[in-house]
Design an enzyme around this catalytic site. Structure first.
Site, PDB file in Angstrom:
ATOM      1  CB  SER A 181      -0.949  -0.034   1.205  1.00 59.42           C
ATOM      2  OG  SER A 181      -1.826   1.068   1.201  1.00 59.42           O
ATOM      3  CB  THR A 182       1.343   4.041   2.402  1.00 64.69           C
ATOM      4  OG1 THR A 182      -0.056   4.124   2.647  1.00 64.69           O
ATOM      5  CG2 THR A 182       1.938   5.435   2.376  1.00 64.69           C
ATOM      6  CG  HIS A 208      -4.086  -1.085  -0.800  1.00 63.39           C
ATOM      7  ND1 HIS A 208      -3.977  -0.963   0.561  1.00 63.39           N
ATOM      8  CD2 HIS A 208      -4.418  -2.393  -1.031  1.00 63.39           C
ATOM      9  CE1 HIS A 208      -4.237  -2.129   1.136  1.00 63.39           C
ATOM     10  NE2 HIS A 208      -4.503  -3.011   0.181  1.00 63.39           N
ATOM     11  CG  MET A 302      -2.404   3.049   5.116  1.00 58.14           C
ATOM     12  SD  MET A 302      -3.017   4.739   5.265  1.00 58.14           S
ATOM     13  CE  MET A 302      -4.218   4.780   3.927  1.00 58.14           C
ATOM     14  CG  ASP A 305      -5.269  -5.962   2.166  1.00 62.63           C
ATOM     15  OD1 ASP A 305      -5.979  -6.962   2.408  1.00 62.63           O
ATOM     16  OD2 ASP A 305      -4.916  -5.637   1.017  1.00 62.63           O
TER      17      ASP A 305
END
Length: 361
Positions: A181-182, A208, A302, A305
């Site tokens: 993600s991030t 993401h 973050m 998941d």
């Protein structure tokens, strides 16, 4: 004692958007300490207010967001969240901003902008809070240098494979599934660019990212590594040397696995994961249908998941790797994965590729 609210500077050429974003952030407990209408003004305001995080529009007259991020990272490095148009053109510019050192992005939806952003207030606030905590050790010039080094290595390896396949310790018919993600776009690219093209490997990247961005992300990965990378399509089959990027706004499952090839299913439904695509959905499907060797990887990001996904992979006998805290932009997803006790190896980003191929198993 509650944690201090992150201090933020909001940069956008639209007075309306500046006000709207400020209202959303302040309603979510984020302190807005300044605003700017273009990149040049942003540099001055950031230097004066010393915020924890900047929200930066991409397209602005005068100095745009990309140049502003480059200058910011050189002069006063500050975690920066890009606000970008929900279009393919916006995706290209946003990736340039990430190359320049921005940590993450939040896509402005199309149609009625104010209504669209308002519906995602909670997500925007959460993303700003996450970016405020980001480690900038791989931002700016260091990130660009790493990208250039990886590209040079990939090109050299490609030349070598013309005469002799690259040696690899990976098991035959191995399936790779990566969740991030991030900070993920850069991390995923660095991992994939270090993988040998001769590996008996096929797999999936779950990043993401909105739908308008994942096709461009797949193109970037394809150009950066020896493997063939495409955005996933429903019914698509992938085999040796091929990777699929999960389409934004959809989940991706492996429907079946036969003769070293995976058939993919793109799913347009919620599944209650909170994010789409979700690494949990993909990893759980891999655990259920793939009998050949599997390697699961959780990179920077973050949230949590991938936690259920690594549990499922571990139960199915897969090897599971997670990025370590020091090399993560945000140590959320890998931390939650490691806490399950189902991660076999926690490693710096630079060692993940070797872990995938079994060199550091």
């Amino acid at each position: 004692m509650s944690a201090r609210a992150p201090r933020t500077v909001v940069v956008d050429d639209s007075r309306f958007m500046r006000g709207l974003i400020t209202d959303i952030l302040e309603s979510g407990g984020v302190e807005v300490v300044g605003q700017a209408s273009d990149g040049r003004e942003a540099l001055s305001v950031v230097a004066d207010r010393d915020p924890d995080v900047v929200t930066m529009d991409v397209e602005m007259p005068g100095m745009d967001g990309i140049e502003a991020v480059e200058r910011l990272m050189a002069d006063t490095p500050t975690p920066t969240l890009m606000l970008s148009a929900y279009t393919a053109e916006g995706a290209e510019e946003t990736f340039e901003a990430l190359d320049a050192g921005a940590v993450d992005f939040f896509a402005k939806p199309g149609g009625e902008v104010s209504m669209g952003v308002s519906r995602m207030e909670e997500q925007l606030v959460e993303t700003v809070r996450s970016v405020a905590k980001a480690d900038l050790s791989t931002a700016g010039s260091e990130r660009r240098e790493a990208r250039a080094t990886a590209a040079a290595g990939s090109a050299g390896a490609a030349e070598a494979t013309e005469s002799e396949p690259t040696a690899t310790a990976i098991e035959p018919n191995t399936t790779l599934v990566i969740g991030s993600s991030t900070g993920g776009p850069d991390a995923v690219e660095r991992v994939l660019s270090a993988l040998p093209g001769g590996a008996d490997l096929r797999g999936i990247v779950v990043q993401h990212m909105p739908e308008a961005f994942t096709g461009r992300f797949a193109d970037r990965l394809d150009a950066a590594c020896e493997l063939s990378v495409r955005e996933a399509e429903d019914g698509m089959r992938i085999g040796r040397g091929e990777l699929a990027v999960a389409r934004g706004g959809h989940h991706l499952e492996v429907a079946n696995a036969r003769d070293g090839r995976l058939r993919l299913s793109v799913i347009d439904e919620d599944r209650g994961q909170g994010v789409r695509p979700s690494a949990n959905v993909t990893m759980e499907s891999v655990a259920e249908v793939v009998d050949d060797p599997v390697v699961g990887v959780v990179l920077t990001g973050m949230g949590s998941d991938g936690t259920d996904g690594v549990r499922a992979l571990s139960r199915a006998g897969a090897r599971v790797l997670a990025q370590d805290e020091d090399s993560c932009v945000v140590y959320g997803m890998p931390k939650r994965a490691a806490e399950t006790g189902c991660v076999d190896t926690v490693a710096p980003l630079e060692d993940i590729a070797a872990g995938i191929t079994g060199e550091h198993a």
